[in-house]
Design an enzyme around this catalytic site. Structure first.
Site, PDB file in Angstrom:
ATOM      1  N   SER A  84      64.922  61.820  24.580  1.00  0.00           N
ATOM      2  CA  SER A  84      63.515  62.312  24.849  1.00  0.00           C
ATOM      3  C   SER A  84      63.528  63.874  24.438  1.00  0.00           C
ATOM      4  O   SER A  84      62.609  64.659  24.637  1.00  0.00           O
ATOM      5  CB  SER A  84      62.965  61.917  26.262  1.00  0.00           C
ATOM      6  OG  SER A  84      63.893  62.293  26.954  1.00  0.00           O
ATOM      7  N   ASN A 129      66.086  60.593  38.201  1.00  0.00           N
ATOM      8  CA  ASN A 129      64.833  59.983  38.222  1.00  0.00           C
ATOM      9  C   ASN A 129      63.682  60.677  39.334  1.00  0.00           C
ATOM     10  O   ASN A 129      62.673  61.015  39.121  1.00  0.00           O
ATOM     11  CB  ASN A 129      65.187  58.613  39.190  1.00  0.00           C
ATOM     12  CG  ASN A 129      65.464  57.553  38.421  1.00  0.00           C
ATOM     13  OD1 ASN A 129      65.811  57.724  37.292  1.00  0.00           O
ATOM     14  ND2 ASN A 129      65.915  56.195  38.801  1.00  0.00           N
ATOM     15  N   THR A 176      14.768  61.856  25.787  1.00  0.00           N
ATOM     16  CA  THR A 176      15.339  60.925  26.308  1.00  0.00           C
ATOM     17  C   THR A 176      15.196  59.668  24.928  1.00  0.00           C
ATOM     18  O   THR A 176      14.159  59.997  24.341  1.00  0.00           O
ATOM     19  CB  THR A 176      14.649  60.217  27.508  1.00  0.00           C
ATOM     20  OG1 THR A 176      13.303  59.784  27.203  1.00  0.00           O
ATOM     21  CG2 THR A 176      14.562  61.224  28.622  1.00  0.00           C
ATOM     22  N   HIS A 177      16.434  59.143  24.861  1.00  0.00           N
ATOM     23  CA  HIS A 177      16.365  58.158  23.637  1.00  0.00           C
ATOM     24  C   HIS A 177      16.326  59.038  22.422  1.00  0.00           C
ATOM     25  O   HIS A 177      15.861  58.480  21.371  1.00  0.00           O
ATOM     26  CB  HIS A 177      15.233  57.148  23.801  1.00  0.00           C
ATOM     27  CG  HIS A 177      14.737  56.317  24.934  1.00  0.00           C
ATOM     28  ND1 HIS A 177      15.834  55.282  25.460  1.00  0.00           N
ATOM     29  CD2 HIS A 177      14.303  56.644  25.894  1.00  0.00           C
ATOM     30  CE1 HIS A 177      15.246  55.061  26.828  1.00  0.00           C
ATOM     31  NE2 HIS A 177      14.316  55.768  27.108  1.00  0.00           N
ATOM     32  N   SER A 186      31.530  74.255   2.267  1.00  0.00           N
ATOM     33  CA  SER A 186      31.961  73.032   1.078  1.00  0.00           C
ATOM     34  C   SER A 186      32.406  73.589  -0.130  1.00  0.00           C
ATOM     35  O   SER A 186      31.844  74.483  -0.619  1.00  0.00           O
ATOM     36  CB  SER A 186      30.959  72.027   1.035  1.00  0.00           C
ATOM     37  OG  SER A 186      30.781  71.251  -0.156  1.00  0.00           O
ATOM     38  N   LYS A 227      26.299  74.644   2.166  1.00  0.00           N
ATOM     39  CA  LYS A 227      26.645  74.151   3.493  1.00  0.00           C
ATOM     40  C   LYS A 227      27.509  74.939   4.523  1.00  0.00           C
ATOM     41  O   LYS A 227      28.327  75.896   3.881  1.00  0.00           O
ATOM     42  CB  LYS A 227      27.501  72.712   3.186  1.00  0.00           C
ATOM     43  CG  LYS A 227      26.712  71.781   2.695  1.00  0.00           C
ATOM     44  CD  LYS A 227      27.440  70.424   2.608  1.00  0.00           C
ATOM     45  CE  LYS A 227      27.283  69.706   4.153  1.00  0.00           C
ATOM     46  NZ  LYS A 227      27.941  68.654   4.155  1.00  0.00           N
ATOM     47  N   ASN A 263      29.537  73.720   7.538  1.00  0.00           N
ATOM     48  CA  ASN A 263      30.032  72.265   8.528  1.00  0.00           C
ATOM     49  C   ASN A 263      30.339  72.693   9.725  1.00  0.00           C
ATOM     50  O   ASN A 263      31.175  73.742   9.995  1.00  0.00           O
ATOM     51  CB  ASN A 263      31.009  71.724   7.666  1.00  0.00           C
ATOM     52  CG  ASN A 263      30.290  71.163   6.369  1.00  0.00           C
ATOM     53  OD1 ASN A 263      29.266  70.824   6.362  1.00  0.00           O
ATOM     54  ND2 ASN A 263      31.159  71.174   5.232  1.00  0.00           N
ATOM     55  N   GLU A 290      32.525  69.119  15.693  1.00  0.00           N
ATOM     56  CA  GLU A 290      33.159  67.920  15.172  1.00  0.00           C
ATOM     57  C   GLU A 290      34.570  67.352  15.767  1.00  0.00           C
ATOM     58  O   GLU A 290      34.869  66.163  16.100  1.00  0.00           O
ATOM     59  CB  GLU A 290      33.045  67.325  13.660  1.00  0.00           C
ATOM     60  CG  GLU A 290      31.598  67.611  13.117  1.00  0.00           C
ATOM     61  CD  GLU A 290      31.668  67.731  11.461  1.00  0.00           C
ATOM     62  OE1 GLU A 290      31.836  66.838  10.911  1.00  0.00           O
ATOM     63  OE2 GLU A 290      31.701  68.838  10.953  1.00  0.00           O
ATOM     64  N   GLN A 316      59.622  56.975  30.359  1.00  0.00           N
ATOM     65  CA  GLN A 316      59.720  58.107  29.494  1.00  0.00           C
ATOM     66  C   GLN A 316      58.717  58.443  28.501  1.00  0.00           C
ATOM     67  O   GLN A 316      58.388  59.354  27.948  1.00  0.00           O
ATOM     68  CB  GLN A 316      61.005  57.738  28.833  1.00  0.00           C
ATOM     69  CG  GLN A 316      61.652  59.299  28.057  1.00  0.00           C
ATOM     70  CD  GLN A 316      63.024  58.959  27.572  1.00  0.00           C
ATOM     71  OE1 GLN A 316      63.921  59.099  28.464  1.00  0.00           O
ATOM     72  NE2 GLN A 316      63.309  58.387  26.315  1.00  0.00           N
ATOM     73  N   LYS A 367      55.479  61.407  28.556  1.00  0.00           N
ATOM     74  CA  LYS A 367      55.414  62.609  28.446  1.00  0.00           C
ATOM     75  C   LYS A 367      54.455  62.833  27.186  1.00  0.00           C
ATOM     76  O   LYS A 367      53.771  63.753  27.204  1.00  0.00           O
ATOM     77  CB  LYS A 367      56.919  63.333  28.561  1.00  0.00           C
ATOM     78  CG  LYS A 367      57.452  63.463  29.808  1.00  0.00           C
ATOM     79  CD  LYS A 367      58.989  63.936  29.812  1.00  0.00           C
ATOM     80  CE  LYS A 367      59.575  63.178  30.950  1.00  0.00           C
ATOM     81  NZ  LYS A 367      59.635  61.707  31.023  1.00  0.00           N
TER      82      LYS A 367
HETATM   83  N1  ARG Z   1      64.428  61.226  30.440  1.00  0.00           N
HETATM   84  C1  ARG Z   1      64.146  60.313  31.377  1.00  0.00           C
HETATM   85  C2  ARG Z   1      62.616  60.319  31.480  1.00  0.00           C
HETATM   86  O1  ARG Z   1      61.886  61.042  30.857  1.00  0.00           O
HETATM   87  C3  ARG Z   1      64.664  60.746  32.711  1.00  0.00           C
HETATM   88  C4  ARG Z   1      65.047  59.684  33.808  1.00  0.00           C
HETATM   89  C5  ARG Z   1      65.904  58.888  33.317  1.00  0.00           C
HETATM   90  N2  ARG Z   1      66.532  58.106  34.464  1.00  0.00           N
HETATM   91  C6  ARG Z   1      67.338  57.032  33.833  1.00  0.00           C
HETATM   92  N3  ARG Z   1      67.497  56.238  35.138  1.00  0.00           N
HETATM   93  N4  ARG Z   1      67.607  56.706  32.872  1.00  0.00           N
HETATM   94  O2  ARG Z   1      61.986  59.558  32.487  1.00  0.00           O
END
Ligand code: ARG
Length: 467
Positions: free
Chosen positions: A32, A119, A164-165, A286, A292, A294, A299, A331, A334
């Site tokens: 990661s 963890n 409205t509408h 454009s 134009k 835009n 958007e 994981q 993220k």
């Molecule tokens: N890279 C992991 C995450 O984003 C960290 C936690 C990993 N924990 C484990 N028991 N392998 O969650």
């Protein structure tokens, strides 16, 4: 299979019982670091406070604690200078930093992970990061609100059809319309603030899932990292990602508000409406149609709202089937959250710029109120007030007058008194006084109503409310 061949060495941070290394594919699916490296600051802060606490509880020596902290500060400087070599083989930011710490200070680095696990470490880092994101969202929304208040004050008496509408309903003021969005963004800020409040409990010290036998002080680390208190249950601490979900839920709702305003800007700026002109800074031309302009930024605000909602959904679905406590599925939290935060901050900034820069075309707005019998409700109200009929009867009479005007091809004030009296003999010429859009909006002085005087009052209150 060459790409499946075993790596020569097992991971030194967890590889004690492993003989071989992981396959290239395992490394790829497991790592990661490409995205979680942005947590380095939070990771280092968390580690430094953990280390200080370990020393203050005599779990590690003061000398080791100093070496660890100096090493961590050096690593921070290396990352900031772009001198840090991130390695996918070391999976994530936590292990990249620890491995580098070992290179710098030797085996003492291994003491940092006492009474801690990745963890609780990742949960802490991520919470710190999302907490900052809540603060940034609040700041950004405040800037957008300021832009809206300014437009509201400039256009407290600018008249625009209220729909409205998407059918002409009643005339309103453009300032009132702007302040409608101010209210939505106020609630969005309250949602972020609320999410932040609930998020602000520190998971550090929950260790892998069960807590630890070391005499740690979780209150100390919680306080040092700006949390209100430590989390109360070690299993919950490492299991849940509801704080990221809450951020994304608040961001999704807010993005929906942005998207609706964006959609209105697209409509308002088209050649058929011309209510506003968007600035050069937020539009494109454009290559083939020279006339134009835009509204791309609007958007894209609308489009990117979908992406933020998608990120929320992605994490909801990731979490929904997981038994307690940590599973590696988590994981996946993220990239979704990071993308939602980036995307959200971009659309708020773009919307703020668009509101600040847009030119309002008062004449076109007013012209648009001249069609669609937009003061029909005022007429019905007059019938109630002056003639004393129940509103339902007045509504019926007004409907007949609208149909008469439609046949004649004029607006309500294009009917003569005699024509009106064929429908309701008690109508007098006084009725014409309520048919202008100016009178219509000026009369709506109920609290929160669209009258220019009310808009100015609400704009003044809004300035106090933004904090
Ligand atoms: N890279 C992991 C995450 O984003 C960290 C936690 C990993 N924990 C484990 N028991 N392998 O969650």
């Amino acid at each position: 299979m060459t790409d499946n061949k075993q790596k020569a060495k097992a991971n030194t941070l967890w590889g004690g019982r492993f003989e071989g290394g992981v396959s290239d594919i395992m490394e790829k699916i497991n790592a990661s670091i490409d995205f979680d490296k942005i947590l380095y600051r939070q990771d280092i802060e968390g580690s430094i406070e953990h280390c200080k606490m370990l020393a203050s509880k005599a779990i590690i020596s003061g000398e080791d604690a100093k070496a660890i902290q100096d090493g961590l500060r050096q690593i921070e400087a290396e990352i900031e200078a772009g001198d840090f070599n991130f390695s996918a083989a070391l999976e994530d930011i936590h292990m990249n930093i620890e491995a580098r710490l070992t290179e710098i200070i030797g085996a003492t680095a291994g003491r940092l992970h006492t009474a801690r696990s990745r963890n609780d470490q990742v949960a802490t880092d991520f919470k710190l990061w999302v907490r900052d994101a809540c603060d940034q969202a609040d700041e950004a929304l405040k800037a957008l609100q300021i832009a809206l208040i300014e437009k509201a004050e400039q256009h407290a008496d600018t008249i625009i059809p209220g729909f409205t509408h998407l059918q002409s309903a009643q005339p309103v003021t453009f300032g009132h319309h702007m302040l409608a969005y101010f209210e939505m963004f106020s609630r969005d800020r309250a949602r972020f603030a609320d999410a932040r409040k609930r998020l602000n409990e520190c998971p550090l010290g929950a260790a892998a899932l069960a807590g630890t036998s070391f005499p740690i002080d979780r209150h100390q680390t919680a306080e040092a990292l700006g949390f209100d208190r430590p989390t109360a249950n070690s299993m919950d601490s490492v299991s849940d990602r509801d704080f990221a979900l809450e951020f994304m839920a608040a961001a999704s709702i807010s993005a929906v508000h942005v998207s609706r305003l964006a959609e209105e800007m697209v409509t308002w700026s088209c050649a058929q409406f011309k209510f506003i002109e968007m600035s050069d800074s937020f539009t494109t031309g454009s290559s083939i149609m020279p006339q134009k302009r835009n509204p791309d930024a609007a958007e894209l605000c609308r489009g990117k709202a979908g992406r933020i909602i998608g990120s929320l959904n992605s994490l909801l679905i990731t979490m929904k089937g997981l038994a307690l406590t940590f599973s590696k599925d988590m994981q996946e939290d993220k990239e979704a959250t990071f993308d939602a935060v980036d995307t959200y901050s971009l659309i708020i900034a773009a919307m703020t710029g668009m509101v600040e820069d847009m030119t309002v075309n008062k004449d076109k707005m007013l012209e648009a109120t001249e069609v669609g019998f937009i003061t029909a409700t005022d007429l019905a109200d007059w019938v109630v007030r002056v003639i004393g009929l129940p509103f339902r009867n007045a509504h019926h009479i007004t409907g007949s007058l609208v149909s008469l005007a439609e046949k004649k091809g004029c607006d309500l004030d294009g009917l003569t008194l005699a024509e009106m009296q064929t429908i309701e003999p008690l109508i007098t010429k006084d009725i014409f006084s309520v048919l202008s859009v100016e009178n219509s909006v000026a009369s709506r002085v109920s609290y929160g109503g669209t009258a220019p005087s009310e808009v100015m009052k609400q704009a003044a209150l809004a300035k106090e409310r933004i904090g």
